[in-house]
Design a protein around this motif. Structure first.
Motif, PDB file in Angstrom:
ATOM      1  N   GLY A 102       0.834  -1.185   0.000  1.00 18.43           N
ATOM      2  CA  GLY A 102       0.000   0.000   0.000  1.00 18.43           C
ATOM      3  C   GLY A 102       0.875   1.242   0.000  1.00 18.43           C
ATOM      4  O   GLY A 102       2.095   1.167  -0.154  1.00 18.43           O
ATOM      5  N   GLU A 103       0.247   2.378   0.200  1.00 19.19           N
ATOM      6  CA  GLU A 103       1.000   3.635   0.205  1.00 19.19           C
ATOM      7  C   GLU A 103       1.906   3.748   1.426  1.00 19.19           C
ATOM      8  O   GLU A 103       3.037   4.213   1.328  1.00 19.19           O
ATOM      9  CB  GLU A 103       0.026   4.817   0.169  1.00 19.19           C
ATOM     10  CG  GLU A 103       0.710   6.145  -0.034  1.00 19.19           C
ATOM     11  CD  GLU A 103      -0.301   7.271  -0.208  1.00 19.19           C
ATOM     12  OE1 GLU A 103      -0.041   8.339   0.369  1.00 19.19           O
ATOM     13  OE2 GLU A 103      -1.310   7.067  -0.892  1.00 19.19           O
TER      14      GLU A 103
ATOM     15  N   VAL B  67       3.658  -8.675   4.581  1.00 18.84           N
ATOM     16  CA  VAL B  67       4.647  -9.697   4.261  1.00 18.84           C
ATOM     17  C   VAL B  67       4.289 -10.988   4.988  1.00 18.84           C
ATOM     18  O   VAL B  67       3.579 -10.975   5.992  1.00 18.84           O
ATOM     19  CB  VAL B  67       6.080  -9.252   4.626  1.00 18.84           C
ATOM     20  CG1 VAL B  67       6.496  -8.049   3.811  1.00 18.84           C
ATOM     21  CG2 VAL B  67       6.204  -8.939   6.094  1.00 18.84           C
ATOM     22  N   GLU B  68       4.809 -12.088   4.464  1.00 17.84           N
ATOM     23  CA  GLU B  68       4.561 -13.393   5.060  1.00 17.84           C
ATOM     24  C   GLU B  68       5.873 -13.947   5.584  1.00 17.84           C
ATOM     25  O   GLU B  68       6.885 -13.928   4.871  1.00 17.84           O
ATOM     26  CB  GLU B  68       3.974 -14.326   4.012  1.00 17.84           C
ATOM     27  CG  GLU B  68       3.567 -15.682   4.544  1.00 17.84           C
ATOM     28  CD  GLU B  68       2.936 -16.522   3.460  1.00 17.84           C
ATOM     29  OE1 GLU B  68       1.788 -16.249   3.101  1.00 17.84           O
ATOM     30  OE2 GLU B  68       3.628 -17.428   2.964  1.00 17.84           O
ATOM     31  N   ASN B  69       5.869 -14.438   6.819  1.00 18.91           N
ATOM     32  CA  ASN B  69       7.098 -14.997   7.369  1.00 18.91           C
ATOM     33  C   ASN B  69       7.214 -16.482   7.015  1.00 18.91           C
ATOM     34  O   ASN B  69       6.378 -17.038   6.312  1.00 18.91           O
ATOM     35  CB  ASN B  69       7.203 -14.746   8.881  1.00 18.91           C
ATOM     36  CG  ASN B  69       6.310 -15.637   9.715  1.00 18.91           C
ATOM     37  OD1 ASN B  69       5.491 -16.402   9.216  1.00 18.91           O
ATOM     38  ND2 ASN B  69       6.453 -15.540  11.022  1.00 18.91           N
ATOM     39  N   TYR B  70       8.246 -17.117   7.506  1.00 20.07           N
ATOM     40  CA  TYR B  70       8.517 -18.506   7.172  1.00 20.07           C
ATOM     41  C   TYR B  70       7.461 -19.472   7.706  1.00 20.07           C
ATOM     42  O   TYR B  70       7.387 -20.617   7.266  1.00 20.07           O
ATOM     43  CB  TYR B  70       9.909 -18.926   7.667  1.00 20.07           C
ATOM     44  CG  TYR B  70      10.040 -18.979   9.175  1.00 20.07           C
ATOM     45  CD1 TYR B  70       9.951 -20.179   9.846  1.00 20.07           C
ATOM     46  CD2 TYR B  70      10.258 -17.831   9.920  1.00 20.07           C
ATOM     47  CE1 TYR B  70      10.075 -20.243  11.221  1.00 20.07           C
ATOM     48  CE2 TYR B  70      10.388 -17.870  11.280  1.00 20.07           C
ATOM     49  CZ  TYR B  70      10.299 -19.080  11.934  1.00 20.07           C
ATOM     50  OH  TYR B  70      10.426 -19.131  13.285  1.00 20.07           O
ATOM     51  N   ARG B  71       6.640 -19.022   8.626  1.00 23.52           N
ATOM     52  CA  ARG B  71       5.561 -19.865   9.153  1.00 23.52           C
ATOM     53  C   ARG B  71       4.234 -19.622   8.451  1.00 23.52           C
ATOM     54  O   ARG B  71       3.226 -20.201   8.812  1.00 23.52           O
ATOM     55  CB  ARG B  71       5.401 -19.625  10.643  1.00 23.52           C
ATOM     56  CG  ARG B  71       6.555 -20.139  11.451  1.00 23.52           C
ATOM     57  CD  ARG B  71       6.306 -19.995  12.913  1.00 23.52           C
ATOM     58  NE  ARG B  71       7.387 -20.649  13.651  1.00 23.52           N
ATOM     59  CZ  ARG B  71       7.611 -20.450  14.921  1.00 23.52           C
ATOM     60  NH1 ARG B  71       6.855 -19.626  15.619  1.00 23.52           N
ATOM     61  NH2 ARG B  71       8.598 -21.072  15.519  1.00 23.52           N
ATOM     62  N   GLY B  72       4.226 -18.729   7.467  1.00 24.41           N
ATOM     63  CA  GLY B  72       2.999 -18.442   6.736  1.00 24.41           C
ATOM     64  C   GLY B  72       2.122 -17.383   7.387  1.00 24.41           C
ATOM     65  O   GLY B  72       1.016 -17.136   6.929  1.00 24.41           O
TER      66      GLY B  72
ATOM     67  N   LEU C 135       6.019   1.442   5.918  1.00 24.01           N
ATOM     68  CA  LEU C 135       6.982   1.904   4.918  1.00 24.01           C
ATOM     69  C   LEU C 135       7.509   3.280   5.224  1.00 24.01           C
ATOM     70  O   LEU C 135       8.502   3.708   4.632  1.00 24.01           O
ATOM     71  CB  LEU C 135       6.347   1.888   3.524  1.00 24.01           C
ATOM     72  CG  LEU C 135       5.938   0.507   3.018  1.00 24.01           C
ATOM     73  CD1 LEU C 135       5.208   0.643   1.692  1.00 24.01           C
ATOM     74  CD2 LEU C 135       7.142  -0.396   2.884  1.00 24.01           C
ATOM     75  N   LYS C 136       6.850   4.021   6.110  1.00 24.29           N
ATOM     76  CA  LYS C 136       7.287   5.382   6.446  1.00 24.29           C
ATOM     77  C   LYS C 136       7.644   5.482   7.894  1.00 24.29           C
ATOM     78  O   LYS C 136       7.242   4.768   8.721  1.00 24.29           O
ATOM     79  CB  LYS C 136       6.187   6.389   6.125  1.00 24.29           C
ATOM     80  CG  LYS C 136       5.918   6.462   4.642  1.00 24.29           C
ATOM     81  CD  LYS C 136       4.873   7.499   4.346  1.00 24.29           C
ATOM     82  CE  LYS C 136       4.665   7.587   2.844  1.00 24.29           C
ATOM     83  NZ  LYS C 136       3.714   8.549   2.484  1.00 24.29           N
TER      84      LYS C 136
END
Length: 74
Positions: A55-56, A61-66, A73-74
């Motif tokens: 998004g803006e 995000v997905e980690n190794y466990r799903g 981001l800011k």
């Protein structure tokens, strides 16, 4: 069989193997999964697709466990 062809697996299986290694061992110990592009394109790394949404101001995000996490981001 000569060479390293006997180590080849389908790309989906290779990505699944890479995903299974992450989060369980040091980043220095995780190998890079590389493919050799046809026509002299060179070798490039392939990574499991962990960014699920952008998004803006955040990305999911997905980690190794799903599990999914929202990352600012800011």
């Amino acid at each position: 069989m000569a060479g390293t062809a006997h180590f080849r697996v389908p790309i989906g299986r290779g990505l699944a193997l890479m995903r299974s290694l992450r989060g369980h061992m040091s980043g220095l110990c995780v190998p890079q999964y590389m493919i050799d592009l046809p026509g002299g394109g060179g070798k490039i790394p392939l990574l499991p697709d962990d960014v699920k949404e952008t998004g803006e101001d955040t990305m999911v995000v997905e980690n190794y466990r799903g599990k999914h996490f929202t990352y600012p981001l800011k």
